[in-house]
Design a protein around this motif. Structure first.
Motif, PDB file in Angstrom:
ATOM      1  N   ASP A   1      50.782  30.810  19.522  1.00  0.00           N
ATOM      2  CA  ASP A   1      50.787  29.359  20.260  1.00  0.00           C
ATOM      3  C   ASP A   1      51.608  29.346  21.421  1.00  0.00           C
ATOM      4  OD1 ASP A   1      49.088  28.232  17.924  1.00  0.00           O
ATOM      5  OD2 ASP A   1      51.040  28.193  16.879  1.00  0.00           O
ATOM      6  N   PRO A   2      50.900  29.665  22.678  1.00  0.00           N
ATOM      7  CA  PRO A   2      51.573  29.738  23.829  1.00  0.00           C
ATOM      8  C   PRO A   2      52.377  28.521  24.193  1.00  0.00           C
ATOM      9  CG  PRO A   2      49.481  30.814  24.087  1.00  0.00           C
ATOM     10  CD  PRO A   2      49.625  30.157  22.956  1.00  0.00           C
ATOM     11  N   ALA A   3      53.569  28.609  24.907  1.00  0.00           N
ATOM     12  CA  ALA A   3      54.361  27.300  25.072  1.00  0.00           C
ATOM     13  C   ALA A   3      55.288  27.570  26.055  1.00  0.00           C
ATOM     14  CB  ALA A   3      54.977  26.815  23.732  1.00  0.00           C
ATOM     15  N   VAL A   4      55.934  26.581  26.733  1.00  0.00           N
ATOM     16  CA  VAL A   4      57.017  26.500  27.414  1.00  0.00           C
ATOM     17  C   VAL A   4      58.274  26.452  26.458  1.00  0.00           C
ATOM     18  CG1 VAL A   4      58.736  25.535  29.299  1.00  0.00           C
ATOM     19  CG2 VAL A   4      56.128  25.712  29.339  1.00  0.00           C
ATOM     20  N   VAL A   5      59.254  27.285  26.455  1.00  0.00           N
ATOM     21  CA  VAL A   5      60.339  27.267  25.392  1.00  0.00           C
ATOM     22  C   VAL A   5      61.822  26.936  26.113  1.00  0.00           C
ATOM     23  CG1 VAL A   5      61.357  28.445  23.527  1.00  0.00           C
ATOM     24  CG2 VAL A   5      58.942  28.694  23.685  1.00  0.00           C
ATOM     25  N   ALA A   6      62.673  26.152  25.340  1.00  0.00           N
ATOM     26  CA  ALA A   6      64.081  26.055  25.976  1.00  0.00           C
ATOM     27  C   ALA A   6      64.996  26.199  24.989  1.00  0.00           C
ATOM     28  CB  ALA A   6      64.136  24.750  26.653  1.00  0.00           C
ATOM     29  N   GLN A   7      66.098  27.043  25.209  1.00  0.00           N
ATOM     30  CA  GLN A   7      67.156  27.369  24.385  1.00  0.00           C
ATOM     31  C   GLN A   7      68.333  26.966  25.088  1.00  0.00           C
ATOM     32  OE1 GLN A   7      65.684  31.670  24.105  1.00  0.00           O
ATOM     33  NE2 GLN A   7      67.015  31.560  22.267  1.00  0.00           N
ATOM     34  N   VAL A   8      69.376  26.379  24.341  1.00  0.00           N
ATOM     35  CA  VAL A   8      70.693  26.040  24.735  1.00  0.00           C
ATOM     36  C   VAL A   8      71.466  27.439  25.039  1.00  0.00           C
ATOM     37  CG1 VAL A   8      72.971  24.805  24.230  1.00  0.00           C
ATOM     38  CG2 VAL A   8      70.551  24.097  23.213  1.00  0.00           C
ATOM     39  N   VAL A   9      71.806  27.434  26.277  1.00  0.00           N
ATOM     40  CA  VAL A   9      72.352  28.881  26.702  1.00  0.00           C
ATOM     41  C   VAL A   9      73.533  29.291  25.771  1.00  0.00           C
ATOM     42  CG1 VAL A   9      73.318  29.916  28.720  1.00  0.00           C
ATOM     43  CG2 VAL A   9      71.491  28.463  29.162  1.00  0.00           C
ATOM     44  N   ARG A  10      74.540  28.440  25.517  1.00  0.00           N
ATOM     45  CA  ARG A  10      75.713  28.873  24.651  1.00  0.00           C
ATOM     46  C   ARG A  10      75.650  29.284  23.522  1.00  0.00           C
ATOM     47  NH1 ARG A  10      79.893  29.207  28.372  1.00  0.00           N
ATOM     48  NH2 ARG A  10      79.792  27.909  30.118  1.00  0.00           N
ATOM     49  N   THR A  11      74.413  28.657  22.829  1.00  0.00           N
ATOM     50  CA  THR A  11      74.272  28.982  21.467  1.00  0.00           C
ATOM     51  C   THR A  11      72.953  29.730  21.005  1.00  0.00           C
ATOM     52  OG1 THR A  11      73.168  26.825  20.856  1.00  0.00           O
ATOM     53  CG2 THR A  11      75.598  26.759  21.036  1.00  0.00           C
ATOM     54  N   GLY A  12      72.121  29.926  22.007  1.00  0.00           N
ATOM     55  CA  GLY A  12      70.756  30.356  21.796  1.00  0.00           C
ATOM     56  C   GLY A  12      69.791  29.710  20.942  1.00  0.00           C
ATOM     57  N   GLU A  13      70.312  28.349  20.539  1.00  0.00           N
ATOM     58  CA  GLU A  13      69.450  27.390  19.459  1.00  0.00           C
ATOM     59  C   GLU A  13      68.161  26.842  20.337  1.00  0.00           C
ATOM     60  OE1 GLU A  13      69.838  23.287  17.236  1.00  0.00           O
ATOM     61  OE2 GLU A  13      71.612  24.175  18.312  1.00  0.00           O
ATOM     62  N   GLN A  14      66.938  26.853  19.806  1.00  0.00           N
ATOM     63  CA  GLN A  14      65.850  26.142  20.430  1.00  0.00           C
ATOM     64  C   GLN A  14      65.925  24.964  20.479  1.00  0.00           C
ATOM     65  OE1 GLN A  14      61.977  27.946  19.664  1.00  0.00           O
ATOM     66  NE2 GLN A  14      61.271  26.051  19.430  1.00  0.00           N
ATOM     67  N   ALA A  15      65.873  24.390  21.726  1.00  0.00           N
ATOM     68  CA  ALA A  15      65.947  22.868  22.125  1.00  0.00           C
ATOM     69  C   ALA A  15      64.699  22.186  21.975  1.00  0.00           C
ATOM     70  CB  ALA A  15      66.803  22.735  23.228  1.00  0.00           C
ATOM     71  N   TRP A  16      63.623  22.807  22.488  1.00  0.00           N
ATOM     72  CA  TRP A  16      62.264  22.215  22.448  1.00  0.00           C
ATOM     73  C   TRP A  16      61.472  23.124  22.833  1.00  0.00           C
ATOM     74  CZ3 TRP A  16      60.036  22.740  27.154  1.00  0.00           C
ATOM     75  CH2 TRP A  16      61.013  22.520  28.230  1.00  0.00           C
ATOM     76  N   ARG A  17      60.030  22.966  22.564  1.00  0.00           N
ATOM     77  CA  ARG A  17      58.984  23.778  22.464  1.00  0.00           C
ATOM     78  C   ARG A  17      57.904  22.939  23.141  1.00  0.00           C
ATOM     79  NH1 ARG A  17      57.710  29.013  20.714  1.00  0.00           N
ATOM     80  NH2 ARG A  17      55.321  29.558  20.922  1.00  0.00           N
ATOM     81  N   TRP A  18      56.913  23.134  24.313  1.00  0.00           N
ATOM     82  CA  TRP A  18      55.927  22.425  24.785  1.00  0.00           C
ATOM     83  C   TRP A  18      54.531  23.223  24.667  1.00  0.00           C
ATOM     84  CZ3 TRP A  18      52.721  22.473  29.020  1.00  0.00           C
ATOM     85  CH2 TRP A  18      52.159  21.365  29.466  1.00  0.00           C
TER      86      TRP A  18
END
Length: 426
Positions: free
Chosen positions: A307-324
């Motif tokens: 499911d292609p998407a734009v993905v954002a991760q918190v830089v310092r933790t690597g945790e995924q913040a959101w997926r569009w």
């Protein structure tokens, strides 16, 4: 005895000499008009089609560079270029770079002179002698984009010592810092070794340093200079770096300035590092070669997923913040290119789809802020590729290039149309 013919000849020669001196003598022309553009009022969407690339200043002015002139017009959302609010021209020197901080526009010239213009009045605010640029000619082609968006050897940075904005000028083996408010030279340093022969284009960091890659070191190393005084504070060799070390600054303001991170590539791998402190800090979320940094988020296009998407991760933790999720894909063909992450700016992530829709997402939440086709109402075709991209104050400016892109083509074959720069509010 001087005859009338000889006298006439001397008069002609004298007149020609005066004309030649007026034309060829060094000259400087400042032309303020007093015109004050209003702040922009446009809704999200394309607002202007321009033949030159604008640097947006003070939320009102569009600043452009040509071979021997820097000029400004406005407002930002004016549909075309208009009579300048001010212009500054030097002869025979050429413009090699432009940066802005607040309402001060700092121009750099082929003789090393730095001339600051007050964007509001159009008058010269200060001038200073800087290092001779490595490239002593105008390099902006028809739009001036390289000169105002990525000038070689001209940067801004905030000093961690006192919070003042410093203009950095690099050339040859010299690096100098100037107070952006007054033009006072704060320091000048000589780069060790072979100077520019061993070093690529540098960049400033949010940690108050200036970084240069020394390719003559064995293995190549990144040098960090402290911007309050110009001292070389550290030499850093990333683990596993080989002779092919390359460094890409990330999370920067325009002109490779105030960058929050960098990515090293070499020895078959890429690694991300934060440079907002005294030492580079690993940031695995920035390892992918297409990842961008904004507001503490590493954003990338995950186009190969189920499911292609734009993905954002918190830089310092690597945790995924959101997926569009990406919209229905349009297969790229010979007259278009596929979806791509176009640019980021504080608060915003900009995606350009294969259908040439500009989609803007909230950098913190991934919520869609705006979406529209990036063409002006009079345009129909979308068969272009993006060149230089610039973001500021919620606006996006994009150079549009002719497909297939040929950097060696003349301007007529390189740019899509005459008014090739499109500006949109998001």
């Amino acid at each position: 005895m001087v005859t009338a013919g000889v006298l006439a000849g001397l008069v002609v020669i004298g007149a020609a000499t005066v004309v030649a001196w007026r034309v060829l003598a060094p000259a400087e022309v400042v032309t303020p008009s007093g015109y004050q553009p209003s702040p922009p009022t446009a809704e999200p969407g394309p607002v202007a089609r321009l033949s030159a690339a604008p640097l947006l200043v003070d939320g009102r002015f569009r600043v452009y560079a040509t071979t021997r002139q820097v000029r400004a017009d406005g407002p930002i959302d004016m549909r075309t270029q208009v009579t300048p609010a001010w212009s500054f021209r030097r002869w025979p020197e050429q413009v090699t770079g432009v940066v802005a901080t607040g309402t001060t526009v700092v121009t750099r010239w082929s003789d090393g002179e730095l001339v600051a213009i007050d964007a509001v009045s159009g008058e010269v605010a200060w001038r200073a002698a800087g290092p001779q640029p490595n490239d002593t000619g105008y390099a902006g082609r028809r739009t001036g984009a390289q000169t105002v968006y990525a000038p070689a050897g001209l940067h801004t940075v905030v000093s961690g010592a006192d919070g003042r904005v410093i203009v950095l000028a690099q050339g040859g083996s010299q690096l100098a810092g100037f107070d952006a408010a007054t033009g006072r030279r704060l320091w000048q340093a000589t780069l060790p070794g072979q100077g520019d022969a061993c070093r690529d284009a540098g960049f400033s960091t949010t940690g108050g340093q200036f970084a240069l890659v020394n390719s003559c070191a064995a293995p190549p190393a990144v040098e960090f200079y402290e911007v309050a005084g110009g001292e070389l504070t550290s030499t850093w060799q990333p683990e596993g770096a080989g002779p092919g070390l390359a460094v890409e600054p990330l999370g920067c303001a325009v002109a490779r300035s105030r960058c929050a991170a960098l990515r090293t590539t070499g020895a078959g791998e890429s690694r991300g590092w934060l440079v907002d402190g005294p030492e580079p800090e690993p940031a695995a979320a920035l390892d992918p070669v297409d990842a961008m940094l904004v507001d503490g988020m590493a954003v990338r296009l995950d186009a190969d997923a189920t499911d292609p998407a734009v993905v954002a991760q918190v830089v310092r933790t690597g945790e995924q913040a959101w997926r569009w999720p990406l919209p229905t894909a349009v297969a790229p063909g010979p007259e278009t290119t596929g979806d791509r992450l176009l640019a980021v700016q504080p608060g915003r992530v900009h995606l350009l789809t294969a259908a040439r829709e500009l989609v803007t997402l909230d950098a913190t939440t991934g919520a869609e802020l705006s979406r529209f086709v990036l063409i002006m109402p009079s345009e129909r075709m979308t068969d272009w590729a993006p060149g230089y991209v610039y973001t500021q104050d919620g606006f996006v400016a994009v150079e549009r290039l002719r497909l297939p892109v040929d950097p060696d083509a003349d301007d007529g074959g390189y740019y899509w149309i005459q008014e090739t720069v499109i500006v949109a509010g998001t």
